[in-house]
Motif scaffolding. Structure first.
Motif, short mmCIF file in Angstrom:
data_model
loop_
_atom_site.label_atom_id
_atom_site.label_comp_id
_atom_site.label_asym_id
_atom_site.label_seq_id
_atom_site.Cartn_x
_atom_site.Cartn_y
_atom_site.Cartn_z
N ARG A 167 1.09 -2.10 -2.54
CA ARG A 167 1.34 -2.60 -3.88
C ARG A 167 0.18 -3.48 -4.34
NH1 ARG A 167 5.93 -4.52 -2.97
NH2 ARG A 167 5.38 -6.72 -2.68
N PHE A 168 -0.36 -4.29 -3.42
CA PHE A 168 -1.50 -5.14 -3.75
C PHE A 168 -2.72 -4.29 -4.11
CE2 PHE A 168 -5.33 -7.52 -2.60
CZ PHE A 168 -5.14 -8.69 -3.34
N ILE A 169 -2.97 -3.25 -3.31
CA ILE A 169 -4.11 -2.36 -3.60
C ILE A 169 -3.96 -1.69 -4.96
CG2 ILE A 169 -5.28 -0.22 -2.88
CD1 ILE A 169 -4.53 -0.99 0.04
N LEU A 170 -2.76 -1.21 -5.24
CA LEU A 170 -2.51 -0.50 -6.50
C LEU A 170 -2.69 -1.40 -7.72
CD1 LEU A 170 0.63 1.61 -5.49
CD2 LEU A 170 -1.65 2.49 -6.00
N ASN A 171 -2.53 -2.69 -7.52
CA ASN A 171 -2.65 -3.62 -8.64
C ASN A 171 -3.96 -4.40 -8.63
OD1 ASN A 171 0.08 -3.69 -10.23
ND2 ASN A 171 0.66 -3.56 -8.08
N SER A 172 -4.90 -3.97 -7.79
CA SER A 172 -6.22 -4.60 -7.74
C SER A 172 -7.22 -3.82 -8.59
CB SER A 172 -6.72 -4.67 -6.29
OG SER A 172 -5.86 -5.48 -5.50
N TYR A 194 4.68 10.61 11.45
CA TYR A 194 4.49 11.40 10.23
C TYR A 194 5.49 11.02 9.14
CZ TYR A 194 3.99 15.46 7.16
OH TYR A 194 3.78 16.27 6.07
N GLU A 195 6.73 10.75 9.53
CA GLU A 195 7.72 10.37 8.54
C GLU A 195 7.33 9.06 7.85
OE1 GLU A 195 11.59 10.29 10.24
OE2 GLU A 195 11.76 12.48 10.34
N ASP A 196 6.71 8.15 8.59
CA ASP A 196 6.23 6.91 7.98
C ASP A 196 5.09 7.18 7.00
OD1 ASP A 196 8.11 5.46 9.32
OD2 ASP A 196 6.73 4.66 10.84
N GLN A 197 4.24 8.13 7.33
CA GLN A 197 3.17 8.51 6.41
C GLN A 197 3.75 9.05 5.10
OE1 GLN A 197 0.62 11.28 8.45
NE2 GLN A 197 -0.24 9.73 9.81
N VAL A 198 4.77 9.90 5.25
CA VAL A 198 5.43 10.46 4.07
C VAL A 198 6.10 9.35 3.26
CG1 VAL A 198 7.28 11.99 3.27
CG2 VAL A 198 5.75 12.73 5.10
N SER A 199 6.72 8.42 3.96
CA SER A 199 7.40 7.32 3.29
C SER A 199 6.42 6.49 2.46
CB SER A 199 8.09 6.43 4.33
OG SER A 199 8.74 5.35 3.71
N LEU A 200 5.25 6.19 3.02
CA LEU A 200 4.25 5.42 2.28
C LEU A 200 3.70 6.21 1.10
CD1 LEU A 200 2.21 3.54 5.04
CD2 LEU A 200 3.99 2.64 3.52
N MET A 201 3.52 7.52 1.30
CA MET A 201 3.05 8.35 0.19
C MET A 201 4.07 8.35 -0.93
SD MET A 201 0.45 10.20 -0.69
CE MET A 201 0.41 10.42 -2.46
N GLY A 202 5.35 8.43 -0.57
CA GLY A 202 6.40 8.37 -1.58
C GLY A 202 6.40 7.04 -2.32
N TYR A 203 6.13 5.97 -1.59
CA TYR A 203 6.07 4.64 -2.22
C TYR A 203 4.91 4.57 -3.22
CZ TYR A 203 5.86 -0.41 -2.76
OH TYR A 203 5.84 -1.68 -3.29
N PHE A 206 5.86 6.43 -6.31
CA PHE A 206 6.84 5.66 -7.08
C PHE A 206 6.16 4.51 -7.83
CE2 PHE A 206 9.94 2.29 -7.65
CZ PHE A 206 11.02 2.97 -8.19
N GLU A 207 5.32 3.75 -7.13
CA GLU A 207 4.64 2.62 -7.76
C GLU A 207 3.70 3.07 -8.87
OE1 GLU A 207 4.64 -0.93 -7.30
OE2 GLU A 207 6.61 -0.34 -6.50
N ARG A 208 2.97 4.13 -8.64
CA ARG A 208 2.00 4.60 -9.63
C ARG A 208 2.71 5.25 -10.82
NH1 ARG A 208 -3.41 5.13 -9.34
NH2 ARG A 208 -3.15 3.03 -8.58
N GLY A 209 3.85 5.89 -10.55
CA GLY A 209 4.54 6.61 -11.63
C GLY A 209 5.57 5.80 -12.37
N GLY A 210 5.98 4.66 -11.85
CA GLY A 210 7.02 3.89 -12.50
C GLY A 210 8.38 4.18 -11.90
N ALA A 211 9.40 3.60 -12.44
CA ALA A 211 10.76 3.76 -11.95
C ALA A 211 11.18 5.22 -12.03
CB ALA A 211 11.72 2.89 -12.76
N ARG A 212 12.01 5.64 -11.08
CA ARG A 212 12.40 7.05 -10.98
C ARG A 212 13.00 7.56 -12.28
NH1 ARG A 212 10.65 11.06 -8.60
NH2 ARG A 212 10.43 9.72 -6.77
N GLN A 213 13.82 6.72 -12.97
CA GLN A 213 14.47 7.20 -14.17
C GLN A 213 13.48 7.44 -15.30
OE1 GLN A 213 15.10 4.39 -12.61
NE2 GLN A 213 15.41 2.62 -13.96
N GLY A 214 12.25 6.90 -15.16
CA GLY A 214 11.26 7.11 -16.21
C GLY A 214 10.27 8.21 -15.89
N LEU A 215 10.36 8.82 -14.70
CA LEU A 215 9.35 9.78 -14.30
C LEU A 215 9.38 11.05 -15.15
CD1 LEU A 215 9.28 9.55 -10.41
CD2 LEU A 215 7.60 8.71 -12.05
#
Length: 225
Positions: A167-172, A194-203, A206-215
């Motif tokens: 989140r810090f990187i995305l907002n820098s 691998y599941e943790d890699q997928v989890s971070l990619m999903g995060y 989500f952060e870059r695209g906004g809240a799920r209801q707004g995607l």
């Protein structure tokens, strides 16, 4: 129909020429390409539609050949108002099949021949609206990893610090996009699971695209930007 001296390869080369030399709006360039495709045998047309789709977005034109304005800006706007939603619905239907590439482009050919598009201008609009869709060129997707809600939540809890850093990187601020991409990729690759890699990619998505209801609304806005 393709003449005895006019092969599919020659028609594909004509499409390339139009893209590399043509000077005109995207909808009129689409009309020029569609007329080339229509000269081919029906069995060859899906292949040529695919060739156009794979070349259209990234084509760089020297603008040496003026393309006539078959459809002006006012007509394009009126066509979009009347047929844009319909074309989107039809495209969504054939995208949802996740068919092999050959089948998808055959379905796209059938869409262009639908009697709901009764003349050259409506067919041109449908072709143009497909070509500028960000989901073209089309790829058949394999099944992605499916995680249960419980596994997803556990992964997020386990990676709370990593998510905070992402989140810090995305907002820098970065001078180059590659710097941000490099740091994000390092955070993902640092996870051995691998599941943790997928989890971070999903995060990240989500952060870059906004809240799920707004995607959904966001995608409609940027799909043809």
């Amino acid at each position: 129909m393709t003449s005895s001296t006019e092969t599919r390869e020659q028609l594909a080369a004509e499409i390339d020429t139009a893209l590399s030399l043509g000077d005109g709006t995207k909808i009129n360039l689409s009309y020029t390409i569609l007329k080339i495709i229509q000269r081919a045998d029906l069995s060859d047309q899906p292949v040529l539609i695919r060739h156009a789709a794979e070349s259209f977005e990234n084509a760089q034109s020297s603008k040496e050949i003026q393309i006539d304005a078959f459809i002006n800006d006012t007509e394009r706007a009126l066509l979009e108002k009347k047929f844009g939603k319909l074309v989107d619905q039809m495209l969504n239907l054939i995208f949802s099949d996740n068919a092999p590439e050959e089948k998808f482009y055959a379905n796209l050919q059938a869409l262009l021949q639908n009697p709901l598009f009764p003349d050259e201008k409506t067919r041109t609009f449908a072709f143009y609206f497909a070509l500028i869709d960000k989901r073209l060129p089309y790829f058949q997707l394999t099944q992605g990893l499916k995680m249960s809600d419980d596994d997803w939540k556990q992964s997020h809890r386990r990676l709370s610090r990593e998510r905070a850093k992402i989140r810090f990187i995305l907002n820098s601020e970065f001078k180059q996009r590659s710097e941000e991409a490099d740091l994000l990729l390092k955070e993902i690759c640092a996870q051995k699971n691998y599941e943790d890699q997928v989890s971070l990619m999903g995060y990240i998505l989500f952060e870059r695209g906004g809240a799920r209801q707004g995607l959904d609304a966001l995608m409609k806005t940027i799909r043809r930007s």
